[in-house]
Design an enzyme around this catalytic site. Structure first.
Site, PDB file in Angstrom:
ATOM      1  N   HIS A  77       0.986  -1.135  -0.048  1.00 50.46           N
ATOM      2  CA  HIS A  77      -0.242  -0.049  -0.020  1.00 50.46           C
ATOM      3  C   HIS A  77       1.102   1.126   0.054  1.00 50.46           C
ATOM      4  O   HIS A  77       2.056   1.226   0.447  1.00 50.46           O
ATOM      5  CB  HIS A  77      -0.955   0.150   1.197  1.00 50.46           C
ATOM      6  CG  HIS A  77      -1.983   1.007   1.312  1.00 50.46           C
ATOM      7  ND1 HIS A  77      -1.815   2.446   1.674  1.00 50.46           N
ATOM      8  CD2 HIS A  77      -3.188   0.916   0.667  1.00 50.46           C
ATOM      9  CE1 HIS A  77      -2.992   2.977   1.432  1.00 50.46           C
ATOM     10  NE2 HIS A  77      -3.583   2.198   0.864  1.00 50.46           N
ATOM     11  N   ASP A  89      -7.812  -4.519  -0.578  1.00 52.77           N
ATOM     12  CA  ASP A  89      -8.220  -5.236  -1.670  1.00 52.77           C
ATOM     13  C   ASP A  89      -8.028  -6.722  -1.680  1.00 52.77           C
ATOM     14  O   ASP A  89      -8.614  -7.543  -2.453  1.00 52.77           O
ATOM     15  CB  ASP A  89      -7.679  -4.766  -3.012  1.00 52.77           C
ATOM     16  CG  ASP A  89      -8.160  -3.295  -3.069  1.00 52.77           C
ATOM     17  OD1 ASP A  89      -9.212  -3.206  -2.903  1.00 52.77           O
ATOM     18  OD2 ASP A  89      -7.575  -2.316  -3.285  1.00 52.77           O
TER      19      ASP A  89
END
Length: 456
Positions: free
Chosen positions: A334, A393
Protein backbone atom coordinates in the site's frame (compact mmCIF):
# COMPACT_ATOMS: atom_id res chain seq x y z
CA UNK A 1 -21.26 0.52 -45.05
CA UNK A 2 -22.02 -0.27 -41.39
CA UNK A 3 -19.03 -2.62 -41.22
CA UNK A 4 -16.83 0.11 -42.68
CA UNK A 5 -17.94 2.56 -39.98
CA UNK A 6 -17.35 -0.04 -37.25
CA UNK A 7 -13.82 -0.60 -38.54
CA UNK A 8 -13.07 3.12 -38.66
CA UNK A 9 -14.46 3.86 -35.20
CA UNK A 10 -13.50 0.84 -33.15
CA UNK A 11 -10.41 -0.77 -34.69
CA UNK A 12 -6.79 0.33 -34.66
CA UNK A 13 -6.18 0.83 -38.34
CA UNK A 14 -2.64 1.01 -39.81
CA UNK A 15 -2.98 4.80 -39.97
CA UNK A 16 -3.77 4.96 -36.25
CA UNK A 17 -0.84 2.69 -35.40
CA UNK A 18 1.55 4.87 -37.42
CA UNK A 19 0.32 8.02 -35.68
CA UNK A 20 0.62 6.26 -32.31
CA UNK A 21 4.34 5.81 -32.98
CA UNK A 22 4.64 9.58 -33.31
CA UNK A 23 2.79 10.00 -29.99
CA UNK A 24 5.22 7.65 -28.26
CA UNK A 25 8.29 9.27 -29.84
CA UNK A 26 7.37 12.83 -28.92
CA UNK A 27 5.77 12.17 -25.53
CA UNK A 28 8.62 10.19 -24.02
CA UNK A 29 10.49 11.90 -21.15
CA UNK A 30 13.74 10.50 -19.79
CA UNK A 31 13.25 9.09 -16.29
CA UNK A 32 16.33 10.73 -14.79
CA UNK A 33 14.93 14.18 -15.59
CA UNK A 34 12.28 13.69 -12.91
CA UNK A 35 15.05 13.34 -10.32
CA UNK A 36 17.10 16.18 -11.83
CA UNK A 37 14.24 18.65 -11.51
CA UNK A 38 13.02 17.17 -8.19
CA UNK A 39 9.60 16.31 -9.61
CA UNK A 40 7.49 14.35 -7.13
CA UNK A 41 6.15 11.63 -9.43
CA UNK A 42 2.70 10.60 -8.28
CA UNK A 43 2.91 13.60 -5.92
CA UNK A 44 5.05 11.46 -3.63
CA UNK A 45 8.69 11.75 -2.58
CA UNK A 46 11.28 8.97 -2.94
CA UNK A 47 10.16 7.50 0.41
CA UNK A 48 6.56 7.29 -0.75
CA UNK A 49 5.36 10.18 1.40
CA UNK A 50 2.66 12.28 -0.24
CA UNK A 51 3.19 15.94 -1.07
CA UNK A 52 1.05 18.15 1.18
CA UNK A 53 -1.72 19.46 -1.08
CA UNK A 54 -4.51 20.37 1.33
CA UNK A 55 -6.09 20.15 4.76
CA UNK A 56 -9.01 17.99 5.87
CA UNK A 57 -11.06 17.18 8.96
CA UNK A 58 -12.73 14.15 7.41
CA UNK A 59 -10.31 11.24 7.77
CA UNK A 60 -6.72 10.40 8.62
CA UNK A 61 -4.52 7.51 7.53
CA UNK A 62 -1.82 6.80 10.10
CA UNK A 63 1.05 4.37 9.48
CA UNK A 64 3.97 5.91 11.43
CA UNK A 65 4.77 7.06 14.95
CA UNK A 66 7.52 9.18 16.46
CA UNK A 67 10.17 7.23 18.43
CA UNK A 68 13.17 9.15 19.82
CA UNK A 69 12.40 12.01 17.49
CA UNK A 70 12.24 9.85 14.36
CA UNK A 71 9.36 8.52 12.30
CA UNK A 72 9.12 4.72 12.36
CA UNK A 73 6.50 2.43 10.74
CA UNK A 74 3.72 1.16 12.98
CA UNK A 75 0.51 -0.85 12.66
CA UNK A 76 -1.85 1.15 10.46
CA UNK A 77 -4.82 3.07 11.79
CA UNK A 78 -7.66 4.78 9.97
CA UNK A 79 -9.65 7.58 11.59
CA UNK A 80 -13.02 8.96 10.50
CA UNK A 81 -13.54 12.46 11.95
CA UNK A 82 -11.02 11.56 14.68
CA UNK A 83 -12.62 8.22 15.60
CA UNK A 84 -10.59 5.04 15.12
CA UNK A 85 -12.25 2.80 12.54
CA UNK A 86 -11.76 -0.20 14.84
CA UNK A 87 -13.82 1.51 17.57
CA UNK A 88 -16.52 2.54 15.10
CA UNK A 89 -16.88 -0.99 13.75
CA UNK A 90 -16.99 -2.47 17.25
CA UNK A 91 -19.63 0.10 18.17
CA UNK A 92 -22.17 -0.75 15.51
CA UNK A 93 -21.47 -4.48 15.76
CA UNK A 94 -22.09 -4.42 19.52
CA UNK A 95 -25.28 -2.40 18.96
CA UNK A 96 -26.36 -4.92 16.30
CA UNK A 97 -27.34 -2.39 13.66
CA UNK A 98 -25.94 -1.60 10.23
CA UNK A 99 -22.94 0.71 10.15
CA UNK A 100 -23.16 2.35 6.72
CA UNK A 101 -25.82 4.91 7.59
CA UNK A 102 -24.32 5.79 10.99
CA UNK A 103 -20.80 6.30 9.60
CA UNK A 104 -22.14 8.20 6.58
CA UNK A 105 -23.77 10.62 9.04
CA UNK A 106 -20.44 10.97 10.86
CA UNK A 107 -18.43 11.70 7.70
CA UNK A 108 -20.97 14.14 6.28
CA UNK A 109 -21.85 16.07 9.43
CA UNK A 110 -18.79 15.65 11.66
CA UNK A 111 -20.33 13.99 14.69
CA UNK A 112 -21.83 10.65 15.67
CA UNK A 113 -25.64 10.71 15.57
CA UNK A 114 -27.92 10.16 18.53
CA UNK A 115 -30.48 7.35 18.23
CA UNK A 116 -33.11 9.84 17.07
CA UNK A 117 -30.77 11.55 14.61
CA UNK A 118 -29.81 8.17 13.14
CA UNK A 119 -33.46 7.13 12.82
CA UNK A 120 -34.27 10.42 11.09
CA UNK A 121 -31.24 10.05 8.77
CA UNK A 122 -32.25 6.49 7.86
CA UNK A 123 -35.71 7.82 7.00
CA UNK A 124 -34.18 10.63 4.94
CA UNK A 125 -32.09 8.22 2.88
CA UNK A 126 -35.00 5.79 2.55
CA UNK A 127 -37.25 8.46 1.03
CA UNK A 128 -34.55 9.36 -1.49
CA UNK A 129 -34.12 5.79 -2.79
CA UNK A 130 -35.99 6.59 -5.95
CA UNK A 131 -35.23 7.72 -9.48
CA UNK A 132 -37.07 10.20 -11.72
CA UNK A 133 -40.11 8.78 -13.57
CA UNK A 134 -39.14 6.73 -16.66
CA UNK A 135 -35.40 7.10 -15.83
CA UNK A 136 -34.92 3.33 -15.76
CA UNK A 137 -36.58 2.98 -19.17
CA UNK A 138 -35.13 6.07 -20.86
CA UNK A 139 -31.58 6.01 -19.46
CA UNK A 140 -30.59 2.79 -17.71
CA UNK A 141 -32.16 0.42 -20.25
CA UNK A 142 -30.61 2.20 -23.23
CA UNK A 143 -27.00 1.90 -24.48
CA UNK A 144 -26.07 -0.53 -21.71
CA UNK A 145 -22.41 -1.34 -21.13
CA UNK A 146 -20.52 -4.38 -19.84
CA UNK A 147 -18.56 -1.98 -17.61
CA UNK A 148 -20.78 -0.85 -14.77
CA UNK A 149 -18.50 2.03 -13.71
CA UNK A 150 -18.93 3.69 -17.10
CA UNK A 151 -22.62 2.85 -17.05
CA UNK A 152 -23.16 4.41 -13.61
CA UNK A 153 -21.11 7.50 -14.49
CA UNK A 154 -23.31 8.02 -17.56
CA UNK A 155 -26.43 7.75 -15.40
CA UNK A 156 -25.03 10.23 -12.88
CA UNK A 157 -24.29 12.74 -15.64
CA UNK A 158 -27.79 12.19 -17.03
CA UNK A 159 -29.34 12.98 -13.63
CA UNK A 160 -28.02 16.51 -14.15
CA UNK A 161 -30.73 16.98 -16.80
CA UNK A 162 -33.48 16.21 -14.27
CA UNK A 163 -32.25 18.71 -11.64
CA UNK A 164 -33.55 22.30 -11.95
CA UNK A 165 -30.79 23.46 -9.59
CA UNK A 166 -28.01 21.32 -11.05
CA UNK A 167 -25.44 24.15 -11.17
CA UNK A 168 -26.20 25.62 -7.76
CA UNK A 169 -23.07 25.05 -5.62
CA UNK A 170 -24.46 26.39 -2.34
CA UNK A 171 -23.88 24.01 0.58
CA UNK A 172 -27.60 23.17 1.15
CA UNK A 173 -28.12 22.39 -2.53
CA UNK A 174 -24.93 20.34 -2.89
CA UNK A 175 -25.85 18.42 0.28
CA UNK A 176 -29.27 17.65 -1.25
CA UNK A 177 -27.63 16.40 -4.43
CA UNK A 178 -25.11 14.28 -2.51
CA UNK A 179 -27.79 12.68 -0.32
CA UNK A 180 -29.77 11.87 -3.46
CA UNK A 181 -26.77 10.23 -5.15
CA UNK A 182 -25.79 8.27 -2.02
CA UNK A 183 -29.33 6.90 -1.84
CA UNK A 184 -29.70 6.27 -5.58
CA UNK A 185 -26.30 4.73 -6.21
CA UNK A 186 -27.24 1.11 -5.33
CA UNK A 187 -30.17 1.36 -7.76
CA UNK A 188 -28.00 2.74 -10.57
CA UNK A 189 -25.54 -0.08 -9.98
CA UNK A 190 -27.93 -3.03 -9.68
CA UNK A 191 -30.42 -1.88 -12.32
CA UNK A 192 -27.57 -1.20 -14.76
CA UNK A 193 -26.25 -4.71 -14.21
CA UNK A 194 -29.66 -6.29 -14.77
CA UNK A 195 -30.28 -4.14 -17.85
CA UNK A 196 -27.02 -5.28 -19.45
CA UNK A 197 -27.80 -8.93 -18.71
CA UNK A 198 -31.24 -8.45 -20.26
CA UNK A 199 -29.58 -7.15 -23.42
CA UNK A 200 -27.47 -10.31 -23.36
CA UNK A 201 -30.59 -12.49 -23.37
CA UNK A 202 -31.19 -13.10 -19.66
CA UNK A 203 -34.34 -12.49 -17.65
CA UNK A 204 -35.02 -8.95 -16.43
CA UNK A 205 -36.14 -8.22 -12.89
CA UNK A 206 -36.15 -4.73 -11.36
CA UNK A 207 -37.05 -4.61 -7.67
CA UNK A 208 -37.91 -1.39 -5.89
CA UNK A 209 -35.72 -0.69 -2.82
CA UNK A 210 -37.19 -1.07 0.65
CA UNK A 211 -36.93 2.20 2.62
CA UNK A 212 -36.90 0.25 5.90
CA UNK A 213 -33.85 -1.82 4.99
CA UNK A 214 -30.18 -0.84 5.17
CA UNK A 215 -28.09 0.01 2.13
CA UNK A 216 -26.35 -3.37 2.23
CA UNK A 217 -29.64 -5.26 2.59
CA UNK A 218 -31.15 -3.37 -0.34
CA UNK A 219 -28.17 -4.17 -2.57
CA UNK A 220 -28.48 -7.91 -1.89
CA UNK A 221 -32.27 -7.86 -2.13
CA UNK A 222 -32.38 -5.95 -5.44
CA UNK A 223 -29.56 -8.00 -6.94
CA UNK A 224 -30.94 -11.50 -6.30
CA UNK A 225 -33.91 -12.91 -8.15
CA UNK A 226 -35.30 -14.53 -4.97
CA UNK A 227 -34.50 -11.39 -2.89
CA UNK A 228 -33.04 -13.58 -0.15
CA UNK A 229 -29.84 -13.09 1.90
CA UNK A 230 -28.50 -14.14 5.30
CA UNK A 231 -27.81 -11.84 8.25
CA UNK A 232 -24.09 -12.63 8.00
CA UNK A 233 -24.05 -11.72 4.29
CA UNK A 234 -25.69 -8.37 4.97
CA UNK A 235 -23.42 -7.70 7.96
CA UNK A 236 -20.22 -8.34 6.01
CA UNK A 237 -21.31 -6.33 2.97
CA UNK A 238 -22.27 -3.49 5.31
CA UNK A 239 -18.83 -3.69 6.91
CA UNK A 240 -17.16 -3.63 3.49
CA UNK A 241 -19.04 -0.41 2.71
CA UNK A 242 -17.91 1.19 5.97
CA UNK A 243 -14.25 0.22 5.47
CA UNK A 244 -14.21 1.65 1.93
CA UNK A 245 -16.08 4.86 2.76
CA UNK A 246 -13.09 7.21 2.94
CA UNK A 247 -9.31 7.08 3.06
CA UNK A 248 -7.85 10.54 3.51
CA UNK A 249 -7.92 13.39 1.02
CA UNK A 250 -4.98 12.18 -1.03
CA UNK A 251 -6.27 8.96 -2.57
CA UNK A 252 -6.69 9.37 -6.31
CA UNK A 253 -10.47 9.59 -6.59
CA UNK A 254 -10.89 11.85 -3.56
CA UNK A 255 -8.11 14.14 -4.78
CA UNK A 256 -9.95 14.16 -8.12
CA UNK A 257 -13.05 15.29 -6.23
CA UNK A 258 -11.13 18.19 -4.69
CA UNK A 259 -9.54 19.16 -8.02
CA UNK A 260 -12.79 19.10 -10.00
CA UNK A 261 -14.76 20.81 -7.21
CA UNK A 262 -12.20 23.61 -7.15
CA UNK A 263 -13.09 24.44 -10.77
CA UNK A 264 -16.60 25.44 -9.66
CA UNK A 265 -18.40 22.72 -11.62
CA UNK A 266 -21.58 20.88 -10.63
CA UNK A 267 -21.96 17.89 -8.30
CA UNK A 268 -22.88 15.41 -11.05
CA UNK A 269 -19.77 16.22 -13.09
CA UNK A 270 -17.61 16.00 -9.96
CA UNK A 271 -18.87 12.58 -8.90
CA UNK A 272 -18.60 11.26 -12.48
CA UNK A 273 -14.95 12.38 -12.54
CA UNK A 274 -14.31 10.58 -9.26
CA UNK A 275 -15.93 7.48 -10.76
CA UNK A 276 -13.53 7.64 -13.70
CA UNK A 277 -10.60 7.68 -11.28
CA UNK A 278 -11.89 4.84 -9.12
CA UNK A 279 -12.45 2.63 -12.15
CA UNK A 280 -8.70 2.32 -12.74
CA UNK A 281 -7.02 -1.01 -11.83
CA UNK A 282 -4.43 0.87 -9.76
CA UNK A 283 -7.24 2.23 -7.57
CA UNK A 284 -10.74 0.80 -7.19
CA UNK A 285 -10.31 -1.96 -9.74
CA UNK A 286 -7.55 -3.64 -7.73
CA UNK A 287 -9.83 -6.20 -6.04
CA UNK A 288 -10.82 -7.60 -9.43
CA UNK A 289 -7.14 -8.12 -10.22
CA UNK A 290 -6.70 -9.97 -6.92
CA UNK A 291 -9.60 -12.29 -7.71
CA UNK A 292 -8.38 -12.96 -11.25
CA UNK A 293 -4.86 -13.63 -9.95
CA UNK A 294 -6.16 -16.20 -7.47
CA UNK A 295 -8.31 -17.85 -10.13
CA UNK A 296 -5.17 -18.32 -12.20
CA UNK A 297 -3.25 -19.50 -9.14
CA UNK A 298 -5.87 -22.12 -8.29
CA UNK A 299 -5.44 -23.58 -11.77
CA UNK A 300 -1.64 -23.45 -11.89
CA UNK A 301 -1.01 -24.62 -8.29
CA UNK A 302 -2.12 -28.23 -8.00
CA UNK A 303 -1.78 -28.52 -4.22
CA UNK A 304 -2.98 -25.34 -2.50
CA UNK A 305 -1.41 -26.43 0.78
CA UNK A 306 2.06 -27.03 -0.71
CA UNK A 307 4.14 -24.02 0.40
CA UNK A 308 6.91 -24.70 -2.10
CA UNK A 309 4.47 -24.84 -5.01
CA UNK A 310 2.72 -21.65 -3.90
CA UNK A 311 6.10 -19.94 -3.47
CA UNK A 312 7.12 -20.90 -7.01
CA UNK A 313 3.94 -19.35 -8.37
CA UNK A 314 4.52 -16.12 -6.42
CA UNK A 315 8.08 -15.97 -7.72
CA UNK A 316 6.75 -16.49 -11.24
CA UNK A 317 4.40 -13.54 -10.72
CA UNK A 318 7.28 -11.27 -9.72
CA UNK A 319 9.39 -12.56 -12.61
CA UNK A 320 6.59 -11.62 -15.05
CA UNK A 321 6.09 -15.27 -15.95
CA UNK A 322 2.58 -15.82 -14.55
CA UNK A 323 -0.94 -14.38 -14.71
CA UNK A 324 -0.84 -10.97 -16.53
CA UNK A 325 3.00 -10.84 -16.58
CA UNK A 326 3.06 -7.42 -14.92
CA UNK A 327 5.44 -8.49 -12.15
CA UNK A 328 2.93 -7.78 -9.37
CA UNK A 329 1.33 -9.72 -6.55
CA UNK A 330 -2.03 -7.96 -6.42
CA UNK A 331 -3.46 -7.08 -3.02
CA UNK A 332 -0.01 -6.82 -1.43
CA UNK A 333 1.44 -3.47 -0.45
CA UNK A 334 0.00 0.00 0.00
CA UNK A 335 1.17 3.55 -0.68
CA UNK A 336 0.97 4.43 3.02
CA UNK A 337 0.63 1.31 5.18
CA UNK A 338 3.83 -0.67 5.63
CA UNK A 339 3.11 -2.84 8.70
CA UNK A 340 -0.62 -3.51 8.39
CA UNK A 341 -3.77 -2.17 6.77
CA UNK A 342 -6.40 -1.80 9.53
CA UNK A 343 -9.22 -2.36 7.04
CA UNK A 344 -7.73 -5.72 6.02
CA UNK A 345 -7.21 -6.64 9.69
CA UNK A 346 -10.88 -5.96 10.49
CA UNK A 347 -12.16 -7.63 7.35
CA UNK A 348 -10.12 -10.79 7.84
CA UNK A 349 -11.83 -11.65 11.13
CA UNK A 350 -15.19 -11.89 9.39
CA UNK A 351 -13.99 -13.38 6.12
CA UNK A 352 -13.24 -16.61 7.98
CA UNK A 353 -16.83 -16.73 9.29
CA UNK A 354 -18.23 -16.25 5.82
CA UNK A 355 -15.86 -18.90 4.40
CA UNK A 356 -17.25 -21.41 6.91
CA UNK A 357 -20.86 -20.50 6.03
CA UNK A 358 -20.14 -20.82 2.30
CA UNK A 359 -17.92 -23.91 2.49
CA UNK A 360 -14.90 -22.03 1.14
CA UNK A 361 -12.37 -22.92 3.83
CA UNK A 362 -9.81 -24.19 1.29
CA UNK A 363 -9.90 -20.94 -0.67
CA UNK A 364 -9.57 -18.92 2.53
CA UNK A 365 -6.58 -21.04 3.63
CA UNK A 366 -4.88 -20.34 0.28
CA UNK A 367 -5.42 -16.59 0.70
CA UNK A 368 -4.02 -16.77 4.23
CA UNK A 369 -0.96 -18.69 3.01
CA UNK A 370 -0.27 -16.12 0.29
CA UNK A 371 -0.75 -13.28 2.78
CA UNK A 372 2.03 -14.68 4.98
CA UNK A 373 4.33 -15.81 2.20
CA UNK A 374 4.13 -12.90 -0.29
CA UNK A 375 6.02 -10.32 1.83
CA UNK A 376 8.96 -12.73 2.16
CA UNK A 377 9.05 -13.44 -1.56
CA UNK A 378 8.76 -9.75 -2.44
CA UNK A 379 11.57 -8.86 0.01
CA UNK A 380 13.81 -11.43 -1.65
CA UNK A 381 13.09 -10.20 -5.19
CA UNK A 382 12.61 -6.45 -4.81
CA UNK A 383 14.45 -3.49 -3.32
CA UNK A 384 11.91 -1.91 -0.98
CA UNK A 385 11.85 1.36 0.94
CA UNK A 386 9.15 0.09 3.32
CA UNK A 387 7.37 -3.07 4.38
CA UNK A 388 4.72 -4.90 2.39
CA UNK A 389 1.44 -6.18 3.79
CA UNK A 390 -1.98 -7.30 2.61
CA UNK A 391 -4.26 -4.38 1.82
CA UNK A 392 -8.06 -4.27 1.97
CA UNK A 393 -8.36 -5.32 -1.69
CA UNK A 394 -6.63 -8.61 -0.89
CA UNK A 395 -9.66 -9.98 0.97
CA UNK A 396 -12.51 -7.90 -0.48
CA UNK A 397 -12.48 -9.82 -3.76
CA UNK A 398 -12.77 -13.11 -1.88
CA UNK A 399 -15.64 -11.73 0.18
CA UNK A 400 -17.52 -10.52 -2.89
CA UNK A 401 -17.08 -13.85 -4.65
CA UNK A 402 -18.42 -15.70 -1.57
CA UNK A 403 -21.37 -13.30 -1.54
CA UNK A 404 -22.03 -14.36 -5.16
CA UNK A 405 -21.60 -10.77 -6.31
CA UNK A 406 -20.74 -10.55 -10.02
CA UNK A 407 -17.25 -9.24 -10.83
CA UNK A 408 -18.82 -6.38 -12.79
CA UNK A 409 -20.02 -4.98 -9.43
CA UNK A 410 -16.80 -5.28 -7.40
CA UNK A 411 -15.63 -1.74 -8.15
CA UNK A 412 -19.15 -0.25 -8.09
CA UNK A 413 -19.55 -1.67 -4.56
CA UNK A 414 -16.40 0.29 -3.66
CA UNK A 415 -17.95 3.38 -5.27
CA UNK A 416 -21.23 2.85 -3.35
CA UNK A 417 -19.20 3.37 -0.19
CA UNK A 418 -16.71 5.97 -1.40
CA UNK A 419 -19.39 8.32 -2.74
CA UNK A 420 -20.00 9.23 0.92
CA UNK A 421 -16.37 10.28 1.30
CA UNK A 422 -16.42 12.13 -2.04
CA UNK A 423 -19.51 14.01 -0.91
CA UNK A 424 -17.93 14.98 2.41
CA UNK A 425 -14.75 16.17 0.69
CA UNK A 426 -16.71 18.14 -1.93
CA UNK A 427 -18.61 19.94 0.81
CA UNK A 428 -15.35 20.61 2.67
CA UNK A 429 -13.67 22.02 -0.48
CA UNK A 430 -16.63 24.30 -1.22
CA UNK A 431 -16.71 25.59 2.34
CA UNK A 432 -13.00 26.34 2.74
CA UNK A 433 -11.18 26.86 -0.56
CA UNK A 434 -12.17 29.29 -3.27
CA UNK A 435 -9.14 28.74 -5.49
CA UNK A 436 -8.78 26.41 -8.44
CA UNK A 437 -6.15 23.69 -8.00
CA UNK A 438 -3.40 24.20 -10.57
CA UNK A 439 0.03 22.63 -9.91
CA UNK A 440 3.03 23.40 -12.12
CA UNK A 441 4.62 21.29 -14.86
CA UNK A 442 8.10 22.11 -16.14
CA UNK A 443 8.24 22.39 -19.97
CA UNK A 444 11.12 20.52 -21.64
CA UNK A 445 10.53 21.14 -25.34
CA UNK A 446 12.91 23.54 -27.12
CA UNK A 447 11.38 26.60 -28.75
CA UNK A 448 11.25 26.25 -32.55
CA UNK A 449 10.78 28.48 -35.56
CA UNK A 450 7.54 27.90 -37.49
CA UNK A 451 8.00 26.23 -40.89
CA UNK A 452 5.42 26.86 -43.59
CA UNK A 453 3.51 23.82 -44.82
CA UNK A 454 5.04 23.88 -48.31
CA UNK A 455 8.58 23.89 -46.83
CA UNK A 456 8.22 20.94 -44.42
Amino acid sequence: MAEKIEQILFENTPEINDLAKLCIEHNNIERDLYAKYEVKRGLRDLNGKGVLAGLTNISDVCAKKIVNGEEVPCAGNLYYRGYNIKDLVKGFLDAKHSGFEEIAYLLLFGELPTEQQLADFNGLLGKRRSLPPTFVRDVIMKATSHDMMNNIARCILQLYSYDDKADDTSIPNVLRQCLNLISQFPMLMVYGYHAYNYRMGQDLYIYAPDPTKSTAENILMMLREDRKYTKLEAKILDMALVLHMDHGGGNNSTFTTHVVTSSGTDTYSTIAAAMASLKGPKHGGANIKVTQMFEDMKVQVKDWTDEDEVRRYLEALLNKEAFDKKGLIYGMGHAIYSVSDPRADIFKKFVKQLAREKGCEKEYALYELVEHMAPEVIAEKRKMYKGVNANVDFYSGLVYSMLDLPKQLYTPIFATARIVGWSAHRLEELENVDKIIRPAYKPLADYKEYVKLKDR
